[in-house]
Enzyme design. Structure first.
Site, PDB file in Angstrom:
ATOM      1  N   CYS A  71       0.846  -1.198   0.000  1.00 31.77           N
ATOM      2  CA  CYS A  71       0.000   0.000   0.000  1.00 31.77           C
ATOM      3  C   CYS A  71       0.880   1.245   0.000  1.00 31.77           C
ATOM      4  O   CYS A  71       2.107   1.172   0.098  1.00 31.77           O
ATOM      5  CB  CYS A  71      -0.932   0.002   1.218  1.00 31.77           C
ATOM      6  SG  CYS A  71      -0.091   0.392   2.772  1.00 31.77           S
ATOM      7  N   CYS A  77       4.137   2.786   7.921  1.00 28.62           N
ATOM      8  CA  CYS A  77       3.091   2.348   8.840  1.00 28.62           C
ATOM      9  C   CYS A  77       3.607   1.209   9.710  1.00 28.62           C
ATOM     10  O   CYS A  77       4.394   0.374   9.266  1.00 28.62           O
ATOM     11  CB  CYS A  77       1.865   1.900   8.050  1.00 28.62           C
ATOM     12  SG  CYS A  77       0.549   1.196   9.054  1.00 28.62           S
ATOM     13  N   CYS A  80       1.900  -3.587   8.927  1.00 30.06           N
ATOM     14  CA  CYS A  80       2.224  -4.802   8.166  1.00 30.06           C
ATOM     15  C   CYS A  80       3.706  -4.869   7.825  1.00 30.06           C
ATOM     16  O   CYS A  80       4.279  -3.884   7.366  1.00 30.06           O
ATOM     17  CB  CYS A  80       1.429  -4.860   6.866  1.00 30.06           C
ATOM     18  SG  CYS A  80      -0.341  -4.660   7.057  1.00 30.06           S
ATOM     19  N   CYS A 160      -5.432   0.709   2.402  1.00 32.35           N
ATOM     20  CA  CYS A 160      -4.908  -0.301   3.321  1.00 32.35           C
ATOM     21  C   CYS A 160      -5.277  -1.670   2.780  1.00 32.35           C
ATOM     22  O   CYS A 160      -6.421  -1.890   2.363  1.00 32.35           O
ATOM     23  CB  CYS A 160      -5.485  -0.112   4.726  1.00 32.35           C
ATOM     24  SG  CYS A 160      -4.893  -1.335   5.924  1.00 32.35           S
ATOM     25  N   GLN A 286     -12.147 -13.081  17.440  1.00 38.12           N
ATOM     26  CA  GLN A 286     -11.064 -13.195  16.458  1.00 38.12           C
ATOM     27  C   GLN A 286     -11.189 -12.103  15.404  1.00 38.12           C
ATOM     28  O   GLN A 286     -12.276 -11.855  14.885  1.00 38.12           O
ATOM     29  CB  GLN A 286     -11.089 -14.569  15.802  1.00 38.12           C
ATOM     30  CG  GLN A 286     -10.613 -15.695  16.698  1.00 38.12           C
ATOM     31  CD  GLN A 286      -9.100 -15.714  16.886  1.00 38.12           C
ATOM     32  OE1 GLN A 286      -8.373 -14.891  16.355  1.00 38.12           O
ATOM     33  NE2 GLN A 286      -8.623 -16.671  17.674  1.00 38.12           N
ATOM     34  N   TYR A 315      -9.224 -20.332  28.967  1.00 43.65           N
ATOM     35  CA  TYR A 315      -9.001 -19.040  28.291  1.00 43.65           C
ATOM     36  C   TYR A 315     -10.007 -18.920  27.145  1.00 43.65           C
ATOM     37  O   TYR A 315      -9.661 -18.673  25.995  1.00 43.65           O
ATOM     38  CB  TYR A 315      -7.562 -18.926  27.771  1.00 43.65           C
ATOM     39  CG  TYR A 315      -6.513 -19.266  28.802  1.00 43.65           C
ATOM     40  CD1 TYR A 315      -6.065 -18.318  29.706  1.00 43.65           C
ATOM     41  CD2 TYR A 315      -5.982 -20.561  28.873  1.00 43.65           C
ATOM     42  CE1 TYR A 315      -5.097 -18.640  30.666  1.00 43.65           C
ATOM     43  CE2 TYR A 315      -5.035 -20.894  29.831  1.00 43.65           C
ATOM     44  CZ  TYR A 315      -4.595 -19.938  30.717  1.00 43.65           C
ATOM     45  OH  TYR A 315      -3.651 -20.258  31.657  1.00 43.65           O
ATOM     46  N   GLU A 336     -12.599 -17.943  31.790  1.00 42.32           N
ATOM     47  CA  GLU A 336     -12.039 -16.727  31.178  1.00 42.32           C
ATOM     48  C   GLU A 336     -11.953 -15.653  32.249  1.00 42.32           C
ATOM     49  O   GLU A 336     -12.881 -15.470  33.043  1.00 42.32           O
ATOM     50  CB  GLU A 336     -12.930 -16.251  30.022  1.00 42.32           C
ATOM     51  CG  GLU A 336     -12.646 -14.870  29.501  1.00 42.32           C
ATOM     52  CD  GLU A 336     -11.238 -14.716  28.963  1.00 42.32           C
ATOM     53  OE1 GLU A 336     -10.602 -13.685  29.276  1.00 42.32           O
ATOM     54  OE2 GLU A 336     -10.767 -15.622  28.241  1.00 42.32           O
ATOM     55  N   ASP A 381      -6.503 -21.898  24.830  1.00 42.96           N
ATOM     56  CA  ASP A 381      -6.267 -20.834  23.843  1.00 42.96           C
ATOM     57  C   ASP A 381      -5.829 -19.585  24.608  1.00 42.96           C
ATOM     58  O   ASP A 381      -6.569 -18.610  24.723  1.00 42.96           O
ATOM     59  CB  ASP A 381      -7.545 -20.567  23.046  1.00 42.96           C
ATOM     60  CG  ASP A 381      -7.327 -19.585  21.900  1.00 42.96           C
ATOM     61  OD1 ASP A 381      -6.171 -19.190  21.661  1.00 42.96           O
ATOM     62  OD2 ASP A 381      -8.323 -19.194  21.253  1.00 42.96           O
ATOM     63  N   CYS A 408      -1.152 -18.116  19.535  1.00 42.09           N
ATOM     64  CA  CYS A 408      -0.905 -17.001  18.620  1.00 42.09           C
ATOM     65  C   CYS A 408       0.542 -16.521  18.707  1.00 42.09           C
ATOM     66  O   CYS A 408       0.914 -15.557  18.042  1.00 42.09           O
ATOM     67  CB  CYS A 408      -1.862 -15.843  18.896  1.00 42.09           C
ATOM     68  SG  CYS A 408      -1.764 -15.192  20.574  1.00 42.09           S
TER      69      CYS A 408
END
Length: 453
Positions: A71, A77, A80, A160, A286, A315, A336, A381, A408
């Site tokens: 982009c 930025c 990314c 973007c 998500q 979680y 949680e 998770d 993650c």
């Protein structure tokens, strides 16, 4: 070589998540936000124990891996890192990073089932927190992402690759509204101004949009006029709610001292794998809805047949995984720490007519001790930092036949897997799922089985 020296180097490798590796004058150097094959100029920021860290100053030559345009904000930025890579090269890079991390942690003799690419490479994010600021010191009002390496300057997003087109229209409408009225952004150092953040959420499957403007309590504009401006914007989706959150904390976080509804509701609906979910302004969900379907499908695959089984969903967030696993299961218990997420999980279970799910608010470390049920399957998770080592031991203590770990952050995952494997479990399968194209992030799903004596 000493601090503040400018060096030229070629990036030869990369460590998770974005640490480029190079050599200069015989010294190994780590340079963030780089890609293997790039020739760069960098400023030495730290030197110790025969190694150095450096700040990227200029890319002299692009990597052979870089074939995409990116982009217009690509190089400034902070959003990314992998825009210039082909999607195939990006996924290969992510897959190899995960495998190297697991290998270095001594995790071996498992079946690696590759990487599942995201359903969409562009426009996939269903939530973004945009910051107000200035484009340069004392410059024009800006709204978008923080400039890479800057605490104050902001890049206004005109285009973007990873957000929906409606996000850009909402940014444009918001920026025009406040620029015309000369409303200042909140300056953290001076502690003056009004505008702090703009949080936009859009459901990929229902098209509903939730907009939350975050300001200080000492605002001088008319919030209802702002809502009217947004409602007049030509959007592809439908606005479900417009909110105004007041936040006077000094730190740069989206937090609510008070939230007012300017239009519609303080929630919207999204669907995943045939289930419906009610999502509020601050509840976790998500950030890639279509990618989440891919991720949760892998979780369901690794969980196998849960007919008549008791499942722990630790979680659990808003209970998405637990509700997906509820079909056929004897019982699902979710824990949680965020109370609002637990309330949302309960509401969503009612919404979907699910009666065999129980959701508990509290820290996994303490709440698992209160459970009297014996799980057949445990799904974890955790947040990016992984599981508290004490909680890992308590999870192991339940003696579940199988554990599915959704991660993650592969470095946290590898650390936790070492503990599981040292205490009676064996990693059987690993599969990566790309939820965040063009960025350094990747999800990993792991199936572990208890070793039978």
């Amino acid at each position: 070589m000493k601090r503040n020296d400018i060096v030229e180097a070629v990036i030869t490798d990369i460590a998770f998540p974005n640490k480029g590796k190079a050599m200069a004058d015989g010294t190994p150097i780590t340079i963030k936000n780089t890609i293997p094959g790039q020739k760069v100029l960098a400023r030495i920021t730290k030197k110790r124990n025969g190694a150095a860290e450096a700040e990227l100053r200029e890319i002299i030559e692009r990597s052979p891996l870089e074939s995409e345009q990116g982009c217009s904000h690509c190089d400034i930025c902070g959003g990314c890192n992998y825009q210039r890579l082909s999607y195939e090269n990006e996924n290969e890079l992510k897959k190899n990073m995960v495998l190297k991390i697991l290998d270095n942690a001594g995790i071996a003799d498992y079946e690696f089932e590759g990487l599942v690419p995201a359903p969409e490479e562009r426009g996939y994010r269903n939530k973004c927190e945009f910051s107000f600021g200035d484009s340069e010191k004392d410059g024009d009002l800006a709204l978008g992402m923080r400039k890479r390496g800057s605490f104050y300057e902001v890049v206004t997003l005109r285009d973007c690759n990873i957000v929906d087109g409606d996000f850009l229209k909402i940014i444009d409408t918001t920026l025009k509204f406040f620029t015309e009225r000369n409303i200042p952004f909140y300056h953290k150092r001076r502690r003056d101004g009004e505008l702090r953040h703009l949080v936009v959420r859009k459901a990929a499957f229902t098209g509903e949009i939730l907009i939350n403007l975050v300001t200080t309590s000492s605002y001088t504009f008319d919030p209802d006029e702002y809502a009217k401006a947004l409602l007049s914007a030509e959007l592809d989706g439908k606005i479900a709610g417009i909110l105004h959150t007041l936040n006077d904390v000094m730190s740069d976080v989206v937090q609510s001292d008070e939230t007012r509804v300017l239009y519609g509701c303080d929630y919207f609906y999204e669907t995943l794998l045939g289930l419906k979910f009610k999502i509020s302004a601050f509840s976790f969900f998500q950030t890639n809805s279509k990618g989440a379907e891919k991720l949760y499908s892998v979780v369901r695959e690794y969980a196998g047949d849960t007919s008549g089984k008791t499942v722990f969903d630790l979680y659990c967030g808003t209970g998405t995984i637990g509700q997906i696993m509820s079909n056929g299961s004897k019982k699902v218990i979710g824990i949680e720490i965020v109370e609002e997420a637990v309330e949302a999980a309960k509401d969503n279970a009612v919404l979907n007519g699910i009666t065999n799910c129980e959701f508990i608010a509290g820290d996994v470390l303490s709440k698992v001790e209160e459970l009297s049920d014996k799980p057949d399957l445990i799904i974890v998770d955790p947040p990016r930092d992984g599981i508290n080592p004490k909680a890992v031991m308590k999870i192991i203590g339940f003696g579940a036949d199988e554990i599915v770990y959704v991660s993650c952050k592969p470095t946290s995952l590898a650390r936790d897997l070492q503990i599981f494997e040292a205490n009676g479990y064996k990693v059987k399968k690993v599969k990566c799922v790309d939820m965040f194209p063009r960025t350094v992030h990747v999800e990993t799903v792991v199936l572990m089985s208890r070793v039978k004596e």
